[in-house]
Design a protein around this motif. Structure first.
Motif, PDB file in Angstrom:
ATOM      1  N   LEU A  83       0.822  -1.206   0.000  1.00 36.13           N
ATOM      2  CA  LEU A  83       0.000   0.000   0.000  1.00 36.13           C
ATOM      3  C   LEU A  83       0.861   1.263   0.000  1.00 36.13           C
ATOM      4  CD1 LEU A  83      -2.906  -1.082   2.372  1.00 36.13           C
ATOM      5  CD2 LEU A  83      -2.928  -0.914  -0.126  1.00 36.13           C
ATOM      6  N   SER A  84       1.999   1.229   0.670  1.00 31.90           N
ATOM      7  CA  SER A  84       2.930   2.367   0.629  1.00 31.90           C
ATOM      8  C   SER A  84       3.437   2.584  -0.786  1.00 31.90           C
ATOM      9  CB  SER A  84       4.103   2.129   1.576  1.00 31.90           C
ATOM     10  OG  SER A  84       3.668   2.064   2.896  1.00 31.90           O
ATOM     11  N   TRP A  85       3.735   1.493  -1.467  1.00 30.55           N
ATOM     12  CA  TRP A  85       4.178   1.583  -2.860  1.00 30.55           C
ATOM     13  C   TRP A  85       3.070   2.177  -3.727  1.00 30.55           C
ATOM     14  CZ3 TRP A  85       2.231  -1.293  -7.073  1.00 30.55           C
ATOM     15  CH2 TRP A  85       2.906  -1.083  -8.270  1.00 30.55           C
ATOM     16  N   GLU A  86       1.827   1.712  -3.530  1.00 33.00           N
ATOM     17  CA  GLU A  86       0.693   2.235  -4.303  1.00 33.00           C
ATOM     18  C   GLU A  86       0.508   3.729  -4.053  1.00 33.00           C
ATOM     19  OE1 GLU A  86      -1.770   1.042  -6.365  1.00 33.00           O
ATOM     20  OE2 GLU A  86      -1.214  -1.067  -6.431  1.00 33.00           O
ATOM     21  N   VAL A  87       0.583   4.158  -2.794  1.00 31.77           N
ATOM     22  CA  VAL A  87       0.415   5.578  -2.456  1.00 31.77           C
ATOM     23  C   VAL A  87       1.521   6.402  -3.109  1.00 31.77           C
ATOM     24  CG1 VAL A  87       0.561   7.248  -0.554  1.00 31.77           C
ATOM     25  CG2 VAL A  87      -0.880   5.224  -0.328  1.00 31.77           C
ATOM     26  N   GLU A  92       2.965  10.381  -7.271  1.00 30.53           N
ATOM     27  CA  GLU A  92       3.743  10.778  -8.449  1.00 30.53           C
ATOM     28  C   GLU A  92       2.820  11.039  -9.638  1.00 30.53           C
ATOM     29  OE1 GLU A  92       6.898  11.813 -10.820  1.00 30.53           O
ATOM     30  OE2 GLU A  92       6.864  11.512  -8.655  1.00 30.53           O
ATOM     31  N   GLU A  93       1.842  10.179  -9.825  1.00 31.70           N
ATOM     32  CA  GLU A  93       0.888  10.351 -10.922  1.00 31.70           C
ATOM     33  C   GLU A  93       0.070  11.629 -10.732  1.00 31.70           C
ATOM     34  OE1 GLU A  93      -2.944   7.928 -12.634  1.00 31.70           O
ATOM     35  OE2 GLU A  93      -1.264   6.763 -11.862  1.00 31.70           O
ATOM     36  N   THR A  94      -0.338  11.911  -9.503  1.00 31.03           N
ATOM     37  CA  THR A  94      -1.097  13.128  -9.209  1.00 31.03           C
ATOM     38  C   THR A  94      -0.260  14.369  -9.480  1.00 31.03           C
ATOM     39  OG1 THR A  94      -2.374  11.961  -7.523  1.00 31.03           O
ATOM     40  CG2 THR A  94      -2.370  14.357  -7.410  1.00 31.03           C
ATOM     41  N   ARG A  95       1.006  14.338  -9.081  1.00 29.08           N
ATOM     42  CA  ARG A  95       1.896  15.481  -9.332  1.00 29.08           C
ATOM     43  C   ARG A  95       2.053  15.712 -10.831  1.00 29.08           C
ATOM     44  NH1 ARG A  95       6.707  16.252 -10.928  1.00 29.08           N
ATOM     45  NH2 ARG A  95       7.299  14.084 -10.857  1.00 29.08           N
ATOM     46  N   THR A  96       2.261  14.640 -11.583  1.00 29.17           N
ATOM     47  CA  THR A  96       2.420  14.750 -13.037  1.00 29.17           C
ATOM     48  C   THR A  96       1.154  15.315 -13.677  1.00 29.17           C
ATOM     49  OG1 THR A  96       3.933  12.867 -13.032  1.00 29.17           O
ATOM     50  CG2 THR A  96       2.943  13.444 -15.133  1.00 29.17           C
TER      51      THR A  96
END
Length: 121
Positions: A83-87, A92-96
């Protein structure tokens, strides 16, 4: 009520809850399958608790309870890691995406200024 019955009831409630979350599409299938697997391990072990003692003896652990607790801790640590990896990936996707939206807004504003400037001529 004995511990075996309580564990079996909790396992069945967990299984029904997971299936309901999947039905309502509030839980993704990949996580649902993981938790269904957990429930399908809990229920038989609650019915046949001596099976865990045999597995513990085969692995070399003193008791089945110790093996269950160790396995549960390892499982939960792996879930937390995943879950930490998913977050992290989603951050990163949200920032992009935020950066792309900002660039699109800048382009739209620039196009509107050029259009407004052309209308004044």
């Amino acid at each position: 009520m004995t511990l075996n019955v309580t564990t079996m009831i909790c396992g069945l409630i967990l299984l029904v809850g997971i299936l309901e979350l999947l039905r309502r599409r509030q839980l993704r299938e990949k996580y649902g399958m993981l938790w269904i697997g957990v429930a399908l391990i809990i229920v038989p072990l609650s019915i046949f608790p001596s099976l865990m003692d045999r597995v513990a003896g085969f692995v070399g652990v003193a008791s089945g309870v110790s093996l269950v607790l160790f396995a549960a801790i390892v499982f939960l640590l792996l879930v937390c890691l995943h879950l930490s990896w998913e977050v992290s990936r989603l951050e990163e996707e949200t920032r992009t995406l935020a950066e792309e939206i900002a660039l699109i807004k800048i382009k739209i504003d620039a196009d509107e200024r050029v259009g407004a400037h052309d209308d004044q001529r």
